[in-house]
Design a protein around this motif. Structure first.
Motif, PDB file in Angstrom:
ATOM      1  N   SER A 184       3.273  -0.888  16.786  1.00  0.00           N
ATOM      2  CA  SER A 184       3.316  -1.044  17.956  1.00  0.00           C
ATOM      3  C   SER A 184       2.068  -1.130  18.568  1.00  0.00           C
ATOM      4  CB  SER A 184       4.337   0.261  18.808  1.00  0.00           C
ATOM      5  OG  SER A 184       5.239   0.323  18.390  1.00  0.00           O
ATOM      6  N   SER A 214       0.575  -4.284  20.553  1.00  0.00           N
ATOM      7  CA  SER A 214      -0.163  -4.271  21.746  1.00  0.00           C
ATOM      8  C   SER A 214      -1.583  -4.662  22.110  1.00  0.00           C
ATOM      9  CB  SER A 214       0.192  -3.118  22.425  1.00  0.00           C
ATOM     10  OG  SER A 214      -0.486  -2.153  21.878  1.00  0.00           O
ATOM     11  N   GLU A 215      -2.260  -4.264  21.184  1.00  0.00           N
ATOM     12  CA  GLU A 215      -3.821  -4.542  21.041  1.00  0.00           C
ATOM     13  C   GLU A 215      -4.185  -5.781  20.381  1.00  0.00           C
ATOM     14  OE1 GLU A 215      -6.660  -1.531  19.587  1.00  0.00           O
ATOM     15  OE2 GLU A 215      -6.026  -0.260  21.466  1.00  0.00           O
ATOM     16  N   SER A 244      -0.338  -9.412  20.594  1.00  0.00           N
ATOM     17  CA  SER A 244       0.024  -9.949  21.799  1.00  0.00           C
ATOM     18  C   SER A 244      -1.171 -10.789  22.606  1.00  0.00           C
ATOM     19  CB  SER A 244       0.493  -8.881  22.827  1.00  0.00           C
ATOM     20  OG  SER A 244      -0.551  -8.105  23.020  1.00  0.00           O
ATOM     21  N   CYS A 279      10.835  -3.029  17.606  1.00  0.00           N
ATOM     22  CA  CYS A 279       9.444  -3.192  17.936  1.00  0.00           C
ATOM     23  C   CYS A 279       9.112  -4.552  17.837  1.00  0.00           C
ATOM     24  CB  CYS A 279       8.811  -2.470  16.798  1.00  0.00           C
ATOM     25  SG  CYS A 279       6.802  -1.906  17.185  1.00  0.00           S
ATOM     26  N   SER A 330       8.241  -6.738  21.691  1.00  0.00           N
ATOM     27  CA  SER A 330       7.053  -7.241  22.102  1.00  0.00           C
ATOM     28  C   SER A 330       6.759  -8.389  22.788  1.00  0.00           C
ATOM     29  CB  SER A 330       6.035  -7.297  20.618  1.00  0.00           C
ATOM     30  OG  SER A 330       6.577  -8.529  19.979  1.00  0.00           O
TER      31      SER A 330
END
Lengths: 482, 278
Positions: free
Chosen positions: B170, B174-175, B178, B220, B224
């Protein structure tokens, strides 16, 4: 977090820099595809106080020495780049150095005027692009045609990435993409289809945010145009002889096709890279055969130097130079460029002698090949010489245009209602040529400044180290107090 | 040419095994493939491939040497007796021998220099008319793994359905994932437990946990932004070793799965979207 971040010496960007690193990486990649160097990434890091102190000391010490040389290095009337022309144009140098004054400020003020005109024409709601209501009726003469809109987008895409003009082109392509479909375009002539596809590929696919339906339609249009064009191309029997038959492409169309091939990198999933490269090489080889003596380019020039031949005019050669510069993202070496550079130099000398005749009146035929050279021809000359780093010739043409601007004054800027879109495109193209010219000029000026001030900076740095290091050593060697 | 990077949030998920076997299988399918060991911290392809029955004509230099500018791209590509399969090895000797400048160039941001070298290598491979460039990069978020992902057309995110993977995945999504632009992301779930492969049937709790892990990983990936489609799930191989299964054990179930996976990759080169097969 440690387990996902760099360890054992391999670092990771801090969280606040990670997104920036990725964005810069993507930008660098696009730059490298255009043959430019990657961007330099510098993380936001704290610098030790000691380093800051040393840096400030060196900066203050050297600034006093740098100031004097900076003045003498600024381009001025007496230090015009024209003075540095090659021996083939020394006669021109002698007669024109007193007349030619390259002042950045004048050019920038012209560019501001150009931008004002352009902004006024398109306005916030793109009044030139959508029909304008005047006095209660829709004035369709102010509506830009699809062809001109696509040309407009193509020119905008050549401005610096992320500049306002560049973004405008991206915005237009995104918001208008739903009006372009293959069934419409396939009914047009091949030259029109070529220019259409070039504009549709002007921006990378990830820059155009479309819904699934629009995206599919957009991509289908690109593919349909590509297939039709390549099918026609493989059937042509004559390379460049102008013909009434629209299926036979002329030099100008071939050059647009080269642009298309270069732009396929923006939609990589749609095009077979190997095939694109092989077609590009085929066209370039054909152009190479033209540049041999006796073919296409006459060995001697007629008294009227307005155009060299109906086949391969100066404007074509300039455009070819610009197209080939874009192709460097696709092909690593293009030998014909050297030949074109040589020819361009020869042409430049001749046109400089004839003082580049310019139409004194702006009219709507500036796009057509005619006896006289028009505004866009000069703009092409500026761009082609700029990409070849021929600052002196580019400066000469820029100054020519600048003086004509000032001479024409109000008549140049007056709007011509029936031909506004033509006016819009040519003004935009001219602005683009000035932007590129100024970038070259600025970089050359900065290089000169850096080169001479670097020696003083280096001297100060060495002196500083010569003071600091012995002092430190002396402190280390001094016996401890008992 | 298509550039595909295999990446994972952490090590030990089977990235190298997958990338090596995938590259070899693509070559067997008639594609000209170059496999690059870009795990500069723990390069393992050399031992992997030299221990196989593949005959390798070593290259003059390592990829690490190319990245620091010692030699050109042509000198780092090793050929094999499989005429469409080529490989590029990295080593850590340069890191150990050379001075701090070389180390920092490889381990730190390098001001875009390593990205430039990667681009140069990709351009060279395109000129050599490779069909695929497969990059096996180091796990986690490092400057080098980010460089590899930026230059790639596709990133294969390799995951394992274990509980400890979920939070890390995750975070990486996100870091990092994405924020990748211009690169297509796909995920591979590796080492998925299959009841048929087990010598003894597990208890119900463990079965439910295994299913839950798979579901959590799927959630997950799907939730995303953008979602990362699952392209393939690989079953866990009991007693797995570092082997080119598609070369040494063609009838092995893993070899068969690799074949299916590679067929999807080849099809996706001509398609715009990649659908989940499992």
């Amino acid at each position: 977090m440690r387990e996902i971040r760099g360890k054992q010496g391999f670092e990771a960007p801090p969280p606040q820099d990670l997104e920036n690193y990725l964005k810069q990486g993507r930008k660098s990649l696009n730059r490298m595809k255009e043959g430019k160097s990657p961007l330099k990434f510098r993380p936001r890091r704290s610098i030790s106080v000691k380093l800051v102190a040393i840096a400030v000391f060196i900066l203050i010490s050297s600034s006093l020495f740098i100031a004097a040389p900076l003045i003498s290095l600024n381009p001025s009337d007496n230090n015009s780049p024209i003075n540095n022309q090659t021996s083939t144009t020394t006669t021109i140098t002698q007669t024109t150095t007193t007349q030619i004054v390259i002042i950045n400020q004048d050019l920038r003020s012209i560019m501001i005027d150009l931008e004002d005109i352009l902004i006024q024409m398109i306005s916030e709601n793109h009044s030139l692009i959508t029909p304008v209501i005047l006095d209660g009726t829709i004035n369709l003469s102010h509506a830009i045609s699809e062809e001109d809109l696509l040309d407009f987008i193509w020119y905008l895409s050549q401005f610096d990435m992320d500049s306002d003009w560049w973004k405008l082109g991206k915005e237009l392509l995104t918001e208008r993409s739903n009006i372009w479909n293959e069934s419409t375009f396939l009914s047009y002539t091949i030259p029109f289809q070529l220019k259409t596809l070039r504009s549709l590929l002007a921006y990378p696919s990830y820059e155009i945010s479309l819904g699934i339906t629009d995206k599919t339609s957009f991509e289908n249009t690109c593919i349909a145009l590509w297939e039709n064009i390549t099918r026609t191309y493989s059937n042509i029997t004559h390379f460049i002889v102008p013909s009434e038959n629209d299926s036979i492409v002329i030099a100008e169309d071939q050059i647009v096709f080269l642009d298309i091939l270069a732009q396929t990198v923006n939609q990589q999933t749609l095009f077979n890279n190997t095939k694109v490269k092989s077609i590009a090489l085929e066209i370039i080889n054909k152009f190479s055969s033209l540049t041999a003596n006796g073919k296409g380019i006459p060995d001697s020039f007629a008294a009227n130097l307005s155009w060299l031949s109906p086949i391969f005019t100066y404007k074509d050669q300039g455009n070819l130079m610009l197209s080939l510069s874009r192709l460097t993202s696709l092909l690593t070496s293009i030998p014909i460029i050297e030949v074109l550079i040589l020819r361009l130099s020869e042409f430049n000398d001749i046109f400089l002698e004839e003082d580049w005749s310019v139409s004194s009146e702006y009219n709507d035929s500036s796009k057509t090949t005619d006896q006289e050279y028009f505004l866009t021809d000069h703009a092409i000359g500026v761009r082609a010489n700029t990409i070849l780093d021929k600052l002196n010739v580019a400066s000469y043409i820029v100054n020519m245009i600048r003086t004509k601007f000032e001479a024409s004054d109000s008549s140049y800027y007056s709007s011509i209602p029936d031909h506004q879109t033509q006016y819009l495109l040519d003004q935009l193209y001219l602005l683009l040529s000035f932007e590129e010219y100024l970038v070259l000029k600025t970089s050359i000026s900065q290089t000169g400044t850096v080169q001479s001030s670097a020696s003083f900076f280096g001297l100060i740095s060495i002196l500083s180290l010569l003071i600091i290091i012995p002092v430190k050593r002396k402190l280390k060697k001094s016996p401890p107090r008992k | 040419m298509e550039t595909i990077t295999f990446h994972s949030y952490r090590g030990g998920v089977g990235k190298t095994l997958l990338s090596v076997n995938t590259a070899f299988k693509l070559a067997e399918l008639g594609k000209k493939v170059c496999l690059v060991d870009f795990d500069l911290r723990a390069p393992s392809h050399r031992s992997f491939l030299f221990s196989s029955s593949l005959k390798i004509t070593p290259a003059k230099k390592s990829f690490t040497a190319f990245l620091v500018g010692i030699n050109g791209p042509a000198e780092v590509i090793a050929s094999t007796d499989k005429d469409k399969f080529f490989c590029v090895f990295s080593d850590i000797e340069i890191l150990q021998k050379k001075g701090s400048k070389v180390r920092s160039k490889l381990t730190q941001h390098s001001e875009g220099g390593i990205l430039g070298k990667l681009f140069e290598f990709i351009r060279y491979c395109e000129l050599q008319v490779f069909d695929y460039l497969i990059i096996d990069c180091m796990p986690g978020i490092t400057y080098r793994s980010l460089d590899a992902m930026v230059v790639s057309d596709k990133v294969m995110v390799v995951t394992r359905p274990v509980q400890s993977e979920i939070s890390g995945l995750s975070l990486v999504i996100s870091e990092c994932y994405s924020k990748l632009e211009g690169t297509q992301l796909f995920s591979i779930m590796n080492q998925v437990e299959n009841l048929k492969d087990l010598a003894q049937p597990p208890n119900g709790h463990d079965v439910n946990l295994a299913k839950e892990n798979v579901q959590n990983i799927m959630n997950c990936l799907q939730t995303s932004n953008p979602s990362i489609p699952l392209i393939h799930s690989f079953r866990r191989i009991p007693f797995v070793t570092e082997r080119i299964y598609v070369l040494e054990e063609k009838d092995h179930s893993f070899s068969k799965e690799i074949e299916v996976f590679c067929s999807k990759l080849v099809d996706s080169s001509n398609m715009r979207d990649l659908n989940e097969g499992n």
